[in-house]
Design a protein around this motif. Structure first.
Motif, PDB file in Angstrom:
ATOM      1  N   ALA A  82       0.835  -1.203   0.000  1.00 17.12           N
ATOM      2  CA  ALA A  82       0.000   0.000   0.000  1.00 17.12           C
ATOM      3  C   ALA A  82       0.869   1.252   0.000  1.00 17.12           C
ATOM      4  CB  ALA A  82      -0.908   0.000   1.225  1.00 17.12           C
ATOM      5  N   PRO A  83       0.561   2.214  -0.885  1.00 19.46           N
ATOM      6  CA  PRO A  83       1.316   3.471  -0.881  1.00 19.46           C
ATOM      7  C   PRO A  83       1.165   4.181   0.463  1.00 19.46           C
ATOM      8  CG  PRO A  83      -0.067   3.304  -2.837  1.00 19.46           C
ATOM      9  CD  PRO A  83      -0.466   2.188  -1.926  1.00 19.46           C
ATOM     10  N   GLU A  84       2.244   4.753   0.916  1.00 21.88           N
ATOM     11  CA  GLU A  84       2.228   5.557   2.130  1.00 21.88           C
ATOM     12  C   GLU A  84       2.901   6.878   1.817  1.00 21.88           C
ATOM     13  OE1 GLU A  84       3.388   3.606   5.786  1.00 21.88           O
ATOM     14  OE2 GLU A  84       3.062   1.660   4.849  1.00 21.88           O
ATOM     15  N   GLY A  91       5.541   9.181  -4.558  1.00 26.18           N
ATOM     16  CA  GLY A  91       4.751   9.618  -3.414  1.00 26.18           C
ATOM     17  C   GLY A  91       3.301   9.904  -3.751  1.00 26.18           C
ATOM     18  N   HIS A  92       3.058  10.852  -4.644  1.00 23.94           N
ATOM     19  CA  HIS A  92       1.686  11.207  -4.956  1.00 23.94           C
ATOM     20  C   HIS A  92       1.605  11.999  -6.259  1.00 23.94           C
ATOM     21  CE1 HIS A  92       3.105  14.816  -2.732  1.00 23.94           C
ATOM     22  NE2 HIS A  92       2.342  15.467  -3.593  1.00 23.94           N
ATOM     23  N   LEU A  93       0.385  12.120  -6.773  1.00 28.23           N
ATOM     24  CA  LEU A  93       0.060  12.993  -7.891  1.00 28.23           C
ATOM     25  C   LEU A  93      -0.630  14.209  -7.304  1.00 28.23           C
ATOM     26  CD1 LEU A  93      -1.543  10.375 -10.298  1.00 28.23           C
ATOM     27  CD2 LEU A  93       0.709  11.409 -10.535  1.00 28.23           C
ATOM     28  N   TYR A 133      -4.549  15.363   1.311  1.00 29.33           N
ATOM     29  CA  TYR A 133      -4.166  14.133   0.631  1.00 29.33           C
ATOM     30  C   TYR A 133      -5.382  13.217   0.591  1.00 29.33           C
ATOM     31  CZ  TYR A 133       0.806  15.289   0.894  1.00 29.33           C
ATOM     32  OH  TYR A 133       2.036  15.887   0.742  1.00 29.33           O
ATOM     33  N   ALA A 134      -5.548  12.535  -0.530  1.00 27.15           N
ATOM     34  CA  ALA A 134      -6.651  11.595  -0.717  1.00 27.15           C
ATOM     35  C   ALA A 134      -6.095  10.347  -1.384  1.00 27.15           C
ATOM     36  CB  ALA A 134      -7.735  12.236  -1.585  1.00 27.15           C
ATOM     37  N   ARG A 135      -6.957   9.371  -1.599  1.00 25.08           N
ATOM     38  CA  ARG A 135      -6.559   8.145  -2.300  1.00 25.08           C
ATOM     39  C   ARG A 135      -7.531   7.881  -3.448  1.00 25.08           C
ATOM     40  NH1 ARG A 135      -2.690   5.089   0.267  1.00 25.08           N
ATOM     41  NH2 ARG A 135      -2.381   5.481   2.482  1.00 25.08           N
ATOM     42  N   GLU A 143      -2.745  14.498  -4.088  1.00 28.01           N
ATOM     43  CA  GLU A 143      -2.798  15.747  -3.340  1.00 28.01           C
ATOM     44  C   GLU A 143      -3.706  16.709  -4.085  1.00 28.01           C
ATOM     45  OE1 GLU A 143      -0.025  19.525  -1.956  1.00 28.01           O
ATOM     46  OE2 GLU A 143       0.943  17.796  -2.881  1.00 28.01           O
ATOM     47  N   LEU A 144      -4.619  17.325  -3.363  1.00 22.22           N
ATOM     48  CA  LEU A 144      -5.447  18.387  -3.913  1.00 22.22           C
ATOM     49  C   LEU A 144      -4.972  19.686  -3.299  1.00 22.22           C
ATOM     50  CD1 LEU A 144      -8.959  16.733  -3.523  1.00 22.22           C
ATOM     51  CD2 LEU A 144      -7.454  16.694  -5.535  1.00 22.22           C
ATOM     52  N   GLN A 145      -4.852  20.731  -4.116  1.00 21.61           N
ATOM     53  CA  GLN A 145      -4.387  22.017  -3.610  1.00 21.61           C
ATOM     54  C   GLN A 145      -5.136  23.148  -4.300  1.00 21.61           C
ATOM     55  OE1 GLN A 145      -0.419  23.021  -5.871  1.00 21.61           O
ATOM     56  NE2 GLN A 145      -0.127  21.103  -4.774  1.00 21.61           N
ATOM     57  N   SER A 146      -5.381  24.198  -3.519  1.00 24.56           N
ATOM     58  CA  SER A 146      -6.010  25.403  -4.028  1.00 24.56           C
ATOM     59  C   SER A 146      -5.278  26.590  -3.412  1.00 24.56           C
ATOM     60  CB  SER A 146      -7.484  25.430  -3.633  1.00 24.56           C
ATOM     61  OG  SER A 146      -8.111  26.590  -4.130  1.00 24.56           O
ATOM     62  N   TRP A 147      -4.892  27.556  -4.234  1.00 26.62           N
ATOM     63  CA  TRP A 147      -4.097  28.706  -3.792  1.00 26.62           C
ATOM     64  C   TRP A 147      -4.927  29.967  -3.895  1.00 26.62           C
ATOM     65  CZ3 TRP A 147       0.808  27.750  -2.040  1.00 26.62           C
ATOM     66  CH2 TRP A 147       1.295  26.458  -2.290  1.00 26.62           C
ATOM     67  N   ARG A 148      -4.756  30.848  -2.902  1.00 29.22           N
ATOM     68  CA  ARG A 148      -5.500  32.096  -2.914  1.00 29.22           C
ATOM     69  C   ARG A 148      -4.796  33.126  -2.033  1.00 29.22           C
ATOM     70  NH1 ARG A 148     -10.089  29.066   0.549  1.00 29.22           N
ATOM     71  NH2 ARG A 148      -9.114  29.262   2.588  1.00 29.22           N
ATOM     72  N   LYS A 149      -5.157  34.394  -2.244  1.00 29.35           N
ATOM     73  CA  LYS A 149      -4.688  35.468  -1.367  1.00 29.35           C
ATOM     74  C   LYS A 149      -5.358  35.275  -0.010  1.00 29.35           C
ATOM     75  CE  LYS A 149      -1.926  38.343  -3.513  1.00 29.35           C
ATOM     76  NZ  LYS A 149      -0.585  38.547  -3.001  1.00 29.35           N
TER      77      LYS A 149
END
Length: 153
Positions: A82-84, A91-93, A133-135, A143-149
């Motif tokens: 299992a990925p950890e 590691g991740h996308l 982080y999700a699977r 990895e989900l990411q959102s950037w903002r001021k």
């Protein structure tokens, strides 16, 4: 010439995983399906009688041909570990999304899962990131990411 071309995921159920990445993470087909076997594949993989099937999916936010996510499967698969998040190697996308919480909900509805919590992190110059982080349905880490001021108080 030197450029990044693709990342490869080996899937237990490639059709299901391909559909997940298309539906939930906005990857799209560019009609690059593969059904590979023969002497050259055996020599390349160091596997006897190897047979690889799958598809290249265009990653969202890029041109019309690359980079892609290559989702393949072999006729004979080894047991996987299992990925950890802290295991050496892949590691991740990571995907930048408009709404981390909404995309995480879509991942869960589509058979994926969570890993850790949604967090907000401060970065320089008044920027903050919403991260989680999700699977995917086969346990690969996303990895989900959102950037903002930063919001002013």
């Amino acid at each position: 010439m030197f450029r990044y071309v693709h990342t490869n995921l080996i899937a237990k159920d490639p059709d299901k995983l391909i559909l997940f990445y298309k539906k939930v993470l906005h990857c799209r087909s560019i009609d690059e399906k593969r059904d590979l076997k023969g002497d050259w594949v055996d020599r390349l993989t160091s596997l006897k009688d190897s047979h690889i099937k799958g598809e290249h999916l265009l990653l969202p936010g890029y041109g019309d041909d690359h980079p892609t996510l290559e989702i393949f499967s072999y006729d004979a698969l080894k047991e996987s570990v299992a990925p950890e998040i802290n295991r050496p190697g892949f590691g991740h996308l990571a995907f930048e999304v408009a709404d981390v919480e909404m995309t995480l909900s879509e991942i869960i509805r589509a058979g994926g899962g969570t890993l850790g919590e949604v967090v907000t992190a401060d970065y320089p110059d008044g920027v903050e990131a919403v991260l989680v982080y999700a699977r995917d349905p086969e346990g690969n880490i996303i990895e989900l990411q959102s950037w903002r001021k930063k919001r002013e108080l």
